[in-house]
Design a protein around this motif. Structure first.
Motif, PDB file in Angstrom:
ATOM      1  N   PHE A   1      12.349 134.425  16.251  1.00  0.00           N
ATOM      2  CA  PHE A   1      12.581 135.114  17.517  1.00  0.00           C
ATOM      3  C   PHE A   1      11.700 134.587  18.650  1.00  0.00           C
ATOM      4  N   SER A   2      10.539 134.043  18.322  1.00  0.00           N
ATOM      5  CA  SER A   2       9.627 133.521  19.357  1.00  0.00           C
ATOM      6  C   SER A   2       9.174 132.114  18.976  1.00  0.00           C
ATOM      7  N   PRO A   3      10.099 131.158  18.984  1.00  0.00           N
ATOM      8  CA  PRO A   3       9.772 129.811  18.491  1.00  0.00           C
ATOM      9  C   PRO A   3       8.715 129.088  19.321  1.00  0.00           C
ATOM     10  N   ASN A   4       8.525 129.491  20.572  1.00  0.00           N
ATOM     11  CA  ASN A   4       7.570 128.806  21.439  1.00  0.00           C
ATOM     12  C   ASN A   4       6.209 129.500  21.497  1.00  0.00           C
ATOM     13  N   SER A   5       6.063 130.577  20.754  1.00  0.00           N
ATOM     14  CA  SER A   5       4.784 131.286  20.725  1.00  0.00           C
ATOM     15  C   SER A   5       4.010 130.867  19.474  1.00  0.00           C
ATOM     16  N   PRO A   6       2.721 130.556  19.624  1.00  0.00           N
ATOM     17  CA  PRO A   6       1.928 130.175  18.447  1.00  0.00           C
ATOM     18  C   PRO A   6       1.923 131.281  17.398  1.00  0.00           C
ATOM     19  N   GLN A   7       2.126 130.905  16.153  1.00  0.00           N
ATOM     20  CA  GLN A   7       2.171 131.871  15.061  1.00  0.00           C
ATOM     21  C   GLN A   7       1.100 131.523  14.040  1.00  0.00           C
ATOM     22  N   PHE A   8       0.043 132.304  13.991  1.00  0.00           N
ATOM     23  CA  PHE A   8      -1.009 132.117  12.997  1.00  0.00           C
ATOM     24  C   PHE A   8      -0.576 132.829  11.725  1.00  0.00           C
ATOM     25  N   ARG A   9      -0.031 132.062  10.813  1.00  0.00           N
ATOM     26  CA  ARG A   9       0.377 132.636   9.527  1.00  0.00           C
ATOM     27  C   ARG A   9      -0.808 132.637   8.575  1.00  0.00           C
ATOM     28  N   LEU A  10      -0.963 133.739   7.861  1.00  0.00           N
ATOM     29  CA  LEU A  10      -2.030 133.823   6.863  1.00  0.00           C
ATOM     30  C   LEU A  10      -1.726 132.942   5.671  1.00  0.00           C
ATOM     31  N   THR A  11      -0.451 132.803   5.352  1.00  0.00           N
ATOM     32  CA  THR A  11      -0.022 131.960   4.232  1.00  0.00           C
ATOM     33  C   THR A  11       1.257 131.243   4.625  1.00  0.00           C
ATOM     34  N   ASP A  12       1.335 129.953   4.304  1.00  0.00           N
ATOM     35  CA  ASP A  12       2.609 129.280   4.455  1.00  0.00           C
ATOM     36  C   ASP A  12       3.501 129.679   3.280  1.00  0.00           C
ATOM     37  N   GLU A  13       4.711 129.150   3.244  1.00  0.00           N
ATOM     38  CA  GLU A  13       5.649 129.575   2.206  1.00  0.00           C
ATOM     39  C   GLU A  13       5.100 129.325   0.804  1.00  0.00           C
ATOM     40  N   ALA A  14       4.555 128.144   0.571  1.00  0.00           N
ATOM     41  CA  ALA A  14       4.058 127.818  -0.766  1.00  0.00           C
ATOM     42  C   ALA A  14       2.895 128.724  -1.154  1.00  0.00           C
ATOM     43  N   GLY A  15       1.987 128.965  -0.204  1.00  0.00           N
ATOM     44  CA  GLY A  15       0.854 129.827  -0.491  1.00  0.00           C
ATOM     45  C   GLY A  15       1.285 131.248  -0.792  1.00  0.00           C
TER      46      GLY A  15
ATOM     47  N   LEU B   1       4.170 132.188  -2.043  1.00  0.00           N
ATOM     48  CA  LEU B   1       4.803 132.220  -3.360  1.00  0.00           C
ATOM     49  C   LEU B   1       3.768 132.165  -4.481  1.00  0.00           C
ATOM     50  N   ARG B   2       2.709 131.386  -4.296  1.00  0.00           N
ATOM     51  CA  ARG B   2       1.677 131.325  -5.328  1.00  0.00           C
ATOM     52  C   ARG B   2       0.952 132.659  -5.462  1.00  0.00           C
ATOM     53  N   LEU B   3       0.710 133.333  -4.335  1.00  0.00           N
ATOM     54  CA  LEU B   3       0.107 134.659  -4.399  1.00  0.00           C
ATOM     55  C   LEU B   3       1.048 135.657  -5.071  1.00  0.00           C
ATOM     56  N   LEU B   4       2.326 135.603  -4.736  1.00  0.00           N
ATOM     57  CA  LEU B   4       3.302 136.493  -5.370  1.00  0.00           C
ATOM     58  C   LEU B   4       3.394 136.223  -6.866  1.00  0.00           C
ATOM     59  N   ALA B   5       3.290 134.939  -7.238  1.00  0.00           N
ATOM     60  CA  ALA B   5       3.356 134.581  -8.656  1.00  0.00           C
ATOM     61  C   ALA B   5       2.150 135.097  -9.420  1.00  0.00           C
ATOM     62  N   GLY B   6       1.062 135.391  -8.706  1.00  0.00           N
ATOM     63  CA  GLY B   6      -0.131 135.909  -9.355  1.00  0.00           C
ATOM     64  C   GLY B   6      -0.167 137.408  -9.485  1.00  0.00           C
TER      65      GLY B   6
ATOM     66  N   ASP C   1       3.249 138.278   4.535  1.00  0.00           N
ATOM     67  CA  ASP C   1       2.315 137.273   5.034  1.00  0.00           C
ATOM     68  C   ASP C   1       0.900 137.658   4.627  1.00  0.00           C
ATOM     69  N   GLY C   2       0.297 136.870   3.758  1.00  0.00           N
ATOM     70  CA  GLY C   2      -1.034 137.153   3.256  1.00  0.00           C
ATOM     71  C   GLY C   2      -1.057 137.891   1.934  1.00  0.00           C
ATOM     72  N   VAL C   3       0.033 138.589   1.608  1.00  0.00           N
ATOM     73  CA  VAL C   3       0.107 139.401   0.380  1.00  0.00           C
ATOM     74  C   VAL C   3      -1.155 140.266   0.284  1.00  0.00           C
ATOM     75  N   HIS C   4      -1.354 141.106   1.299  1.00  0.00           N
ATOM     76  CA  HIS C   4      -2.542 141.941   1.396  1.00  0.00           C
ATOM     77  C   HIS C   4      -2.381 143.243   0.604  1.00  0.00           C
ATOM     78  N   LEU C   5      -3.363 144.140   0.707  1.00  0.00           N
ATOM     79  CA  LEU C   5      -3.356 145.356  -0.107  1.00  0.00           C
ATOM     80  C   LEU C   5      -2.132 146.232   0.142  1.00  0.00           C
ATOM     81  N   GLY C   6      -1.669 146.286   1.391  1.00  0.00           N
ATOM     82  CA  GLY C   6      -0.454 147.050   1.666  1.00  0.00           C
ATOM     83  C   GLY C   6       0.747 146.453   0.965  1.00  0.00           C
ATOM     84  N   HIS C   7       0.857 145.128   1.012  1.00  0.00           N
ATOM     85  CA  HIS C   7       1.937 144.447   0.298  1.00  0.00           C
ATOM     86  C   HIS C   7       1.817 144.677  -1.209  1.00  0.00           C
ATOM     87  N   ARG C   8       0.592 144.627  -1.706  1.00  0.00           N
ATOM     88  CA  ARG C   8       0.384 144.783  -3.147  1.00  0.00           C
ATOM     89  C   ARG C   8       0.755 146.175  -3.625  1.00  0.00           C
ATOM     90  N   ALA C   9       0.604 147.186  -2.762  1.00  0.00           N
ATOM     91  CA  ALA C   9       1.039 148.532  -3.134  1.00  0.00           C
ATOM     92  C   ALA C   9       2.553 148.572  -3.318  1.00  0.00           C
TER      93      ALA C   9
END
Length: 327
Positions: free
Chosen positions: A66-80, A82-87, A29-37
């Motif tokens: 697991f928590s469908p009723n709890s608000p989830q602030f995602r940094l990136t939706d699925e399409a976003g 994938l576009r970051l991963l593609a980059g 989620d977000g494809v941040h520096l930890g993910h990039r490593a």
């Protein structure tokens, strides 16, 4: 970015999945520096093996399951995501549906069925804190212990710190909620962005000399309401055209105090953007949202906001997330 970035799903025929690949596995989620490593480790392993490197990720985010009723602030939706991963230089992504069946799959079954039998991996890179399988029993140490028997290579990446602060998706969400755009950008390795279609609004902006492109963000977006310096992209890949601008995210307290809306004013642009899909990258936080006593005071403040946004953007030339194109 590669034009043939492949997206493999549960429905993809086994014959269409390249065997022997190296994978980077995570929620990303977000494809941040930890993910990039983790991704860089997979790319390096792939080069050493002479094999393509793919991301393995899960949709919807397991937290949403697991928590469908709890608000989830995602940094990136699925399409976003994938576009970051593609980059990043990856050859593609394996998107595994996270549902009741997958949540109930044991870590051992996941390794043997999904990773070895279906994907036929030759190596895998994960972060130090990534867990998988029923009860989150699967861990980096389990992969390391199983590697010799399975004949695969395993790379476990340690945490990444910036100014003695661990990089994580949660820390980035907190930074965005506080309007700390510089901190979020540092942890992401580039500006945070949203993607959306321009919709019709009240059209007050054109009467004020500031016509805006209005985008409705996800209802769970946790971005601090306020005024931002933004860089906007229209289109994908080499065909993308970019503009500088200033944006307001909030409820418009001077007018209607309605549902949160992102209103973007593009500098030096004339034209109709209704229905256009835009990427909006957040470069700097200008100020909190305010209520004004009259229109004249609001316009004076908007003039000042624009000047401050231009200065922030001039100090960050070319700053934009590295996005690849997906089908």
């Amino acid at each position: 970015m590669t034009p043939d970035f492949m997206v493999i799903r549960d429905s993809t025929a086994a014959a269409a999945i390249p065997k022997g690949t190296v994978v980077a596995m995570g929620n990303f989620d977000g494809v941040h520096l930890g993910h990039r490593a983790v991704i860089e480790a997979a790319l390096a392993m792939g080069r050493a093996h002479g094999k393509p490197a793919l991301a393995v990720t899960f949709e919807p985010h397991p937290r949403s399951f697991f928590s469908p009723n709890s608000p989830q602030f995602r940094l990136t939706d699925e399409a976003g995501k994938l576009r970051l991963l593609a980059g990043t230089g990856l050859a593609g992504a394996v998107v595994m549906t996270f549902d009741k069946a997958r949540a109930g799959t044991t870590a051992q079954d996941f390794i043997h069925h999904d990773l070895i039998e279906r994907l036929g991996i030759s190596g895998i890179a994960v972060g130090y804190d990534f867990h998988f399988g029923k009860g989150r029993v699967g861990s980096p140490s389990l992969l390391v212990s199983e590697a010799p028997r399975l004949g695969i290579e395993v790379d476990v990446q340690p945490h990444i710190d910036i100014a003695e602060r661990p990089v994580s998706s949660s820390a980035i969400r907190m930074a965005l909620a506080e309007g700390q755009i510089d901190d979020a950008t540092a942890m992401l390795g580039g500006p945070w962005f949203v993607h959306g279609e321009v919709i019709h609004g009240a059209k007050r902006g054109r009467d004020l000399g500031y016509p805006t492109a209005n985008i409705r963000l996800d209802k769970n977006c946790g971005l601090k309401q306020g005024i931002y310096a933004v860089r906007v992209g229209r289109g994908q890949g080499k065909d993308q055209v970019r503009f500088d601008g200033v944006a307001s995210f909030g409820r418009r307290p001077t007018f209607d105090n309605g549902a949160p809306l992102l209103e973007v004013f593009l500098f030096d642009f004339k034209g109709d953007l209704y229905g256009a899909a835009l990427d909006v990258a957040f470069i700097g936080f200008i100020r909190e949202e305010l209520k004004f006593d009259n229109i004249e005071a609001l316009v004076r403040q908007m003039d000042d906001d624009s000047a401050r946004a231009r200065a922030a953007l001039a100090a960050a030339p070319g700053a934009f997330p590295r996005l690849g194109a997906i089908a």
